[in-house]
Design an enzyme around this catalytic site. Structure first.
Site, PDB file in Angstrom:
ATOM      1  N   MET A   1      -8.580   7.911   8.725  1.00  0.00           N
ATOM      2  CA  MET A   1      -8.686   8.243   7.319  1.00  0.00           C
ATOM      3  C   MET A   1      -9.454   9.489   7.698  1.00  0.00           C
ATOM      4  O   MET A   1     -10.568   8.591   7.018  1.00  0.00           O
ATOM      5  CB  MET A   1      -8.547   6.827   6.638  1.00  0.00           C
ATOM      6  CG  MET A   1      -8.030   5.804   6.603  1.00  0.00           C
ATOM      7  SD  MET A   1      -8.158   4.339   5.645  1.00  0.00           S
ATOM      8  CE  MET A   1      -9.707   3.842   6.815  1.00  0.00           C
TER       9      MET A   1
ATOM     10  N   LYS B   1      -3.733   3.136  -2.437  1.00  0.00           N
ATOM     11  CA  LYS B   1      -5.509   4.262  -2.881  1.00  0.00           C
ATOM     12  C   LYS B   1      -4.810   5.830  -2.130  1.00  0.00           C
ATOM     13  O   LYS B   1      -4.022   5.243  -1.046  1.00  0.00           O
ATOM     14  CB  LYS B   1      -5.895   3.488  -2.059  1.00  0.00           C
ATOM     15  CG  LYS B   1      -6.438   1.898  -2.550  1.00  0.00           C
ATOM     16  CD  LYS B   1      -8.083   1.068  -2.060  1.00  0.00           C
ATOM     17  CE  LYS B   1      -7.709  -0.143  -2.826  1.00  0.00           C
ATOM     18  NZ  LYS B   1      -6.163  -1.386  -1.833  1.00  0.00           N
TER      19      LYS B   1
ATOM     20  N   ASP C   1       0.564  -1.173  -0.231  1.00  0.00           N
ATOM     21  CA  ASP C   1      -0.520  -0.043  -0.084  1.00  0.00           C
ATOM     22  C   ASP C   1       0.595   1.522   0.187  1.00  0.00           C
ATOM     23  O   ASP C   1       1.877   1.381  -0.350  1.00  0.00           O
ATOM     24  CB  ASP C   1      -0.979   0.296   1.223  1.00  0.00           C
ATOM     25  CG  ASP C   1      -2.024  -0.679   1.224  1.00  0.00           C
ATOM     26  OD1 ASP C   1      -2.361  -1.423   0.064  1.00  0.00           O
ATOM     27  OD2 ASP C   1      -2.584  -1.532   2.417  1.00  0.00           O
TER      28      ASP C   1
END
Length: 271
Positions: free
Chosen positions: A186, A71, A50
Site C-alpha cells: 500500500m 476501502k 474488501d
C-alpha cells in the site's frame, strides 16, 4: 481455531448465535485460495469483503450474499467501526459470516482489530490464513523476496499508516542499514517520500526496485527501475494501487527468471 468462543462479552448471547471466519483470499487468483477458504466462501450466508480479493474471486460469490465494506485510498471507504459492528450484528442473527480480506487477514489487513472486537463481543470466530501478497506478489513477478546470493532477510512495511499518528512508526534509517529486501504494501502513493528517506539514510540510488500492480489478477503489471528512477517509472507506466514495492537486489534477476518462465514449453503440460 475458535478463538473467540469463551472470550467474555455479553452474557445474554442467543443460543443460536452464528460464527465469523476471518478469511485471507490470497493475492487474488482464485486458484491460490486455500481449500478451507473456498469451502467457507461457498457455504457462508454472508460475505463481507474488501476491495482487494481479486475480481474473479468476488465474481464467483452470488451478489445476494456479498457486502462490500472495502476501502480505497482517496476514494470511497467504509469505516472500520461499521465493519466491526456489522460482523457482530450478523453473527447475532445466527448467520455464518465470512470476512474476506486480500492476502492474509493478519498482515496489514486490520484482521487483528476485528478479532479483538469479536472476542470482546463474545462472538465465536476462526482465522483462516491466506497467502500474503507481500510474498506472492513478488513471486509471480519472478522476484524471490529472499535469495542465497542477494538477500538473507526481508522486511515487510506498510506504506499507508494510520493518518491520525503524529509521526511514522517506520524507521527507514534502520531498514536502510539492515539490508536485505524491503517489501512495501500500500505504498504507491507515498513512493517519493520513502524512496527519498531511504536514499537519505544511505541506501544506494542504484538499488533495484520493482512495482507489482494487481499481482495475479488478469490485468497484472510490473514496472522496474532503481531507487533513483522508480518514481519516474511509476508515473510513466501509470502504476496505481493496489501495488507492491520490492526494494533490493532480489529484483535484479527478474528479467532472466521471467524470460525462462515465458519460454519454457513444459509449462501448462503438467511438468
Amino acid at each position: 481455531m475458535s478463538e473467540g468462543e469463551n472470550s467474555g462479552g455479553d452474557d445474554e448471547q442467543p443460543s443460536d448465535i452464528g460464527t465469523v471466519s476471518l478469511v485471507g483470499s490470497g493475492p487474488g487468483d482464485p486458484d491460490l485460495l486455500t481449500v478451507k477458504a473456498a469451502e467457507l466462501i461457498e457455504s457462508a450466508d454472508v460475505v463481507l469483503h474488501d476491495k482487494l480479493p481479486g475480481p474473479e474471486i468476488l465474481g464467483r460469490i452470488p451478489e445476494e450474499k456479498r457486502e462490500d465494506v472495502g476501502k480505497r485510498a482517496g476514494g470511497e471507504w467504509t469505516p472500520q467501526e461499521y465493519t466491526n459492528r456489522r460482523l457482530v450484528e450478523l453473527a447475532r442473527e445466527g448467520k455464518s459470516v465470512v470476512r474476506l480480506k486480500g492476502g492474509d487477514p493478519f498482515v496489514f489487513g486490520r484482521g487483528g482489530e476485528e478479532a479483538e472486537h469479536l472476542a470482546e463481543a463474545g462472538i465465536p470466530f476462526e482465522v483462516v490464513p491466506g497467502v500474503t501478497s507481500a510474498i506472492a506478489g513478488p513471486a509471480v513477478a519472478g522476484i524471490p523476496v529472499t535469495h542465497r546470493d542477494h538477500a538473507s532477510s526481508v522486511s515487510f512495511v506498510t506504506g499507508h499508516e494510520d493518518p491520525t499518528k503524529e509521526e511514522s512508526a517506520v524507521d527507514w534509517d534502520a531498514l536502510a542499514a539492515t539490508g536485505g529486501t524491503i517489501v512495501v504494501l500500500m505504498g504507491v502513493g507515498k513512493l517519493p517520500a520513502y524512496t527519498a528517506e531511504l536514499r537519505d539514510a544511505g541506501l544506494d540510488g542504484d538499488t533495484p526496485v520493482a512495482l507489482v500492480e494487481r499481482a495475479t489478477w488478469p490485468d497484472m503489471r510490473v514496472a522496474t527501475g532503481t531507487l533513483d528512477t522508480i518514481v519516474d517509472v511509476r508515473d510513466e507506466a501509470g502504476i496505481e494501487p493496489p501495488a507492491i514495492t520490492v526494494i533490493g537486489d532480489v529484483a535484479a534477476p527478474r528479467d532472466r527468471v521471467v524470460e525462462f518462465l515465458e519460454n519454457d514449453e513444459r509449462r501448462g503440460d503438467g511438468a
